[in-house]
Motif scaffolding. Structure first.
Motif, PDB file in Angstrom:
ATOM      1  N   PRO A 469       0.819  -1.215   0.000  1.00  0.00           N
ATOM      2  CA  PRO A 469       0.000   0.000   0.000  1.00  0.00           C
ATOM      3  C   PRO A 469       0.851   1.262   0.000  1.00  0.00           C
ATOM      4  O   PRO A 469       0.459   2.279  -0.604  1.00  0.00           O
ATOM      5  CB  PRO A 469      -0.821  -0.127   1.283  1.00  0.00           C
ATOM      6  CG  PRO A 469      -0.849  -1.569   1.584  1.00  0.00           C
ATOM      7  CD  PRO A 469       0.460  -2.113   1.128  1.00  0.00           C
ATOM      8  N   LEU A 470       2.024   1.220   0.695  1.00  0.00           N
ATOM      9  CA  LEU A 470       2.868   2.411   0.748  1.00  0.00           C
ATOM     10  C   LEU A 470       3.488   2.706  -0.622  1.00  0.00           C
ATOM     11  O   LEU A 470       3.577   3.867  -1.063  1.00  0.00           O
ATOM     12  CB  LEU A 470       3.965   2.214   1.803  1.00  0.00           C
ATOM     13  CG  LEU A 470       3.463   1.905   3.223  1.00  0.00           C
ATOM     14  CD1 LEU A 470       4.659   1.691   4.151  1.00  0.00           C
ATOM     15  CD2 LEU A 470       2.583   3.023   3.736  1.00  0.00           C
ATOM     16  N   LEU A 495      12.590  -1.924  13.867  1.00  0.00           N
ATOM     17  CA  LEU A 495      12.674  -2.083  12.414  1.00  0.00           C
ATOM     18  C   LEU A 495      12.108  -0.824  11.765  1.00  0.00           C
ATOM     19  O   LEU A 495      10.963  -0.451  12.019  1.00  0.00           O
ATOM     20  CB  LEU A 495      11.881  -3.315  11.969  1.00  0.00           C
ATOM     21  CG  LEU A 495      11.888  -3.603  10.459  1.00  0.00           C
ATOM     22  CD1 LEU A 495      13.298  -3.974   9.990  1.00  0.00           C
ATOM     23  CD2 LEU A 495      10.915  -4.739  10.132  1.00  0.00           C
ATOM     24  N   GLU A 496      12.932  -0.195  10.926  1.00  0.00           N
ATOM     25  CA  GLU A 496      12.507   1.047  10.265  1.00  0.00           C
ATOM     26  C   GLU A 496      12.408   0.796   8.759  1.00  0.00           C
ATOM     27  O   GLU A 496      13.354   0.350   8.123  1.00  0.00           O
ATOM     28  CB  GLU A 496      13.492   2.177  10.541  1.00  0.00           C
ATOM     29  CG  GLU A 496      13.055   3.508   9.929  1.00  0.00           C
ATOM     30  CD  GLU A 496      14.046   4.610  10.202  1.00  0.00           C
ATOM     31  OE1 GLU A 496      13.851   5.340  11.187  1.00  0.00           O
ATOM     32  OE2 GLU A 496      15.029   4.725   9.434  1.00  0.00           O
ATOM     33  N   ILE A 497      11.239   1.099   8.194  1.00  0.00           N
ATOM     34  CA  ILE A 497      10.991   0.953   6.745  1.00  0.00           C
ATOM     35  C   ILE A 497      10.647   2.331   6.199  1.00  0.00           C
ATOM     36  O   ILE A 497       9.728   2.993   6.704  1.00  0.00           O
ATOM     37  CB  ILE A 497       9.851  -0.035   6.475  1.00  0.00           C
ATOM     38  CG1 ILE A 497      10.184  -1.406   7.073  1.00  0.00           C
ATOM     39  CG2 ILE A 497       9.583  -0.145   4.985  1.00  0.00           C
ATOM     40  CD1 ILE A 497       9.041  -2.399   6.981  1.00  0.00           C
ATOM     41  N   THR A 498      11.393   2.764   5.186  1.00  0.00           N
ATOM     42  CA  THR A 498      11.180   4.092   4.589  1.00  0.00           C
ATOM     43  C   THR A 498      10.875   3.941   3.114  1.00  0.00           C
ATOM     44  O   THR A 498      11.586   3.239   2.385  1.00  0.00           O
ATOM     45  CB  THR A 498      12.423   4.974   4.768  1.00  0.00           C
ATOM     46  OG1 THR A 498      12.739   5.051   6.165  1.00  0.00           O
ATOM     47  CG2 THR A 498      12.166   6.368   4.242  1.00  0.00           C
ATOM     48  N   ILE A 499       9.794   4.590   2.638  1.00  0.00           N
ATOM     49  CA  ILE A 499       9.443   4.651   1.192  1.00  0.00           C
ATOM     50  C   ILE A 499       9.442   6.126   0.806  1.00  0.00           C
ATOM     51  O   ILE A 499       8.643   6.916   1.341  1.00  0.00           O
ATOM     52  CB  ILE A 499       8.074   4.019   0.905  1.00  0.00           C
ATOM     53  CG1 ILE A 499       8.114   2.503   1.211  1.00  0.00           C
ATOM     54  CG2 ILE A 499       7.684   4.241  -0.541  1.00  0.00           C
ATOM     55  CD1 ILE A 499       7.681   2.149   2.581  1.00  0.00           C
ATOM     56  N   GLY A 530      -5.217   0.589   0.799  1.00  0.00           N
ATOM     57  CA  GLY A 530      -5.175   1.888   1.406  1.00  0.00           C
ATOM     58  C   GLY A 530      -4.308   1.947   2.653  1.00  0.00           C
ATOM     59  O   GLY A 530      -4.002   0.946   3.278  1.00  0.00           O
ATOM     60  N   LEU A 531      -3.897   3.193   2.977  1.00  0.00           N
ATOM     61  CA  LEU A 531      -3.059   3.397   4.153  1.00  0.00           C
ATOM     62  C   LEU A 531      -3.823   3.132   5.453  1.00  0.00           C
ATOM     63  O   LEU A 531      -3.221   2.821   6.483  1.00  0.00           O
ATOM     64  CB  LEU A 531      -2.522   4.827   4.160  1.00  0.00           C
ATOM     65  CG  LEU A 531      -1.461   5.154   3.094  1.00  0.00           C
ATOM     66  CD1 LEU A 531      -1.048   6.600   3.232  1.00  0.00           C
ATOM     67  CD2 LEU A 531      -0.272   4.238   3.224  1.00  0.00           C
ATOM     68  N   SER A 532      -5.152   3.290   5.439  1.00  0.00           N
ATOM     69  CA  SER A 532      -5.917   3.014   6.662  1.00  0.00           C
ATOM     70  C   SER A 532      -5.775   1.550   7.063  1.00  0.00           C
ATOM     71  O   SER A 532      -5.771   1.221   8.259  1.00  0.00           O
ATOM     72  CB  SER A 532      -7.387   3.370   6.462  1.00  0.00           C
ATOM     73  OG  SER A 532      -7.950   2.590   5.411  1.00  0.00           O
TER      74      SER A 532
END
Length: 573
Positions: A469-470, A495-499, A530-532
């Motif tokens: 979704p991201l 844990l860090e995830i970056t887009i 969706g982000l929700s």
């Protein structure tokens, strides 16, 4: 030893009732016992002491009367003159007249003193007696009489059998020397028939348990009505305690009163007789205690019945919870228990309503399982068809079609899994790559994709569909030609995830709309999750420990940062 939790409710009720009924009674009984025992003892002891004082007064009065009579006869001038004349008279007739005058004087004094009995004169040298007022019984032996008190002029004798031949009673007596010059004559006087009847009469001893002792001036027993425990001519054991007027000895309670002449009178009473009133009270108290015990047991059984019958009805109601839906109307006639029965019956009605609802839901769930199987047929049929197209494209040499179909097949296979269930970072990244590959073929512009994954994060466990979704959001909001999408996965304490993308960016209102609502715009591409969905799945799995952050500027792109807590239990093995 019986454990408390093993004692039945019935026995507990009986025990509580007995304790609540008997403990106050026993405490009151002990207090009453000591109080009544003290009162009775004081009452009895006071009565004994009072009776003994009365006996002492009677004896003193009697002996004083004897002393008074002896003074009249031993020192009276008239009688002494007759004795002088009789000693010197030689004529028989005159002697007879003088003897008659002496007897008349003795009879006159005896008549005027009814408490005086035998009176006579005694000649110790001849051991003879004369002028006796009554006929004597046997020989007169004054040396064998019990001496109660002895003085220079008079001797008092304790109780002894009377020498009067007309009576057979205990009497007191005195002997004093007659004031006659050149004559050794003694006057002997006894008490009369009724003088000591109140003290020594046998008929007065039938209901009276006390017995009397007479002690001389030295404390020796001269007379005893209980010769077994207190033999005559023995010393009274407590006489040395001159200050003591009462005490206990050989299971007897004794009281002592001392006369002005120095002799003493002692009353002895068996202790068991002294405690007779107390023992009678104890017997009555025991009867009352027994009555209380019986009444307490009856009340305990009544209380048990009052509780047991409602418990039987409760047991019946509980059993009927799963056995029948028949409405019970029987009551206990005790408001508190009836109220509980109403609640139990209300609960029973609700339980059966829930049973009916569960049955309906179970039936509906079975129908949904059938529908689920039917719906599962279509995706599998689609995957099988795509697999057939893949092989046809391979055989026909259409590599591009083959590539698209293969990526789509892998993505569909991954997406058929349940949303929100656990997967690994590696599998999630692979699914994102397949998704981006399809999107690059689909769109008519070129964009770069850069994915950096820390090796230490590859096997970490994360929920399914966090990245897609991201990435989908990054594609939809502004990525065009010369655009890029950068995915970075790193491991810190979390844990860090970056887009990150270089698209057109979003306003704060648009970000809030994406996070709070599944807007129509968010469902125009891809899975439409969706982000929700990402926010809800983070809350469901991590609560407040996870964090979703979006930074965006219009015309400069968007950075979405996802921070997930990492623990040993979240590492996929």
């Amino acid at each position: 030893m019986i454990k408390i939790n093993q004692v039945t409710f019935k026995n507990r009720i009986i025990f509580i009732f007995l304790c609540s009924s008997l403990i106050p009674f026993i405490c009151l009984g002990f207090l009453s016992f000591y109080t009544i025992d003290s009162i009775l003892r004081n009452k009895v002891e006071s009565s004994l002491q009072s009776n003994l004082k009365q006996d002492l007064i009677t004896l003193e009065n009697t002996l004083n009367n004897l002393n008074h009579v002896s003074q009249q006869l031993a020192y009276g001038a008239r009688v002494n003159d007759f004795f002088e004349e009789l000693k010197n008279e030689r004529e028989p007739y005159n002697r007879i007249q003088l003897r008659s005058e002496i007897k008349s004087e003795i009879n006159l004094i005896s008549f005027s003193n009814p408490n005086v009995g035998l009176i006579m004169y005694y000649y110790p040298e001849k051991q003879e007696y004369d002028f006796e007022s009554f006929r004597l019984r046997g020989d007169f032996l004054p040396d064998e009489l019990p001496i109660m008190a002895k003085y220079s002029e008079i001797t008092y004798y304790g109780p002894h059998k009377s020498y009067n031949g007309l009576i057979n009673q205990y009497v007191f007596s005195t002997m004093c020397k007659v004031n006659l010059p050149n004559q050794n004559v003694y006057l002997y006087i006894e008490t009369g028939r009724n003088a000591l009847e109140t003290i020594f009469a046998p008929e007065n001893k039938k209901e009276d348990s006390r017995r009397l002792l007479i002690l001389d001036n030295d404390g020796k027993i001269t007379f005893s009505e209980n010769k077994t425990a207190f033999p005559e001519n023995s010393m009274f054991v407590d006489y040395s305690k001159s200050e003591a007027s009462s005490g206990y000895y050989k299971n007897y309670f004794w009281n002592k009163e001392t006369s002005n002449q120095g002799w003493s009178i002692v009353s002895i009473t068996p202790v068991e007789e002294l405690n007779k009133e107390r023992d009678k009270w104890l017997f009555q108290a025991a009867l009352i205690l027994t009555f209380f015990v019986v009444v307490a047991l009856l009340f305990a059984m009544l209380m048990w019945k009052m509780v047991y019958n409602p418990l039987k009805k409760f047991n019946k109601e509980v059993k009927s919870l799963t056995q029948s839906t028949t409405e019970q109307t029987e009551l206990t006639k005790i408001p508190e228990f009836d109220d509980l029965l109403y609640q139990v019956r209300s609960m029973k009605t609700k339980i059966w309503d829930l049973y009916a609802e569960i049955e309906q839901k179970e039936k509906r769930r079975a129908d949904l399982e059938v529908e689920k199987l039917l719906y599962q047929i279509n995706p599998h049929f689609l995957m099988n068809t795509l697999d057939t197209v893949h092989w046809l494209a391979v055989f026909s040499g259409h590599e591009k079609i083959d590539k698209v179909v293969l990526s789509l097949n892998k993505l569909l296979s991954y997406n058929l899994g349940k949303m929100g269930e656990s997967t690994t970072v590696t599998k999630e990244i692979e699914a994102v790559k397949e998704y981006l590959q399809l999107q690059q073929i689909r769109y008519d512009f070129q964009f770069d994709v850069d994915i950096e994954v820390d090796e230490t994060t590859m096997e970490l466990s994360i929920p399914r569909f966090l990245l897609q979704p991201l990435v989908e959001n990054a594609l939809y909001h502004g990525v065009s030609d010369d655009g890029y999408i950068h995915v970075n996965v790193k491991l810190y304490d979390y844990l860090e995830i970056t887009i990150q993308d270089n698209g057109s960016g979003m306003s704060r209102e648009e970000i809030n709309s994406l996070l709070l609502d599944e807007s129509k715009n968010s469902q125009k591409v891809g899975m439409g999750i969706g982000l929700s969905y990402v926010k809800r799945i983070l809350e469901a799995n991590y609560g407040e420990k996870a964090n979703l952050e979006i930074k965006s500027e219009i015309g400069k792109g968007t950075i979405v940062t996802l921070r997930i807590p990492v623990s040993g239990g979240e590492r996929s093995l």
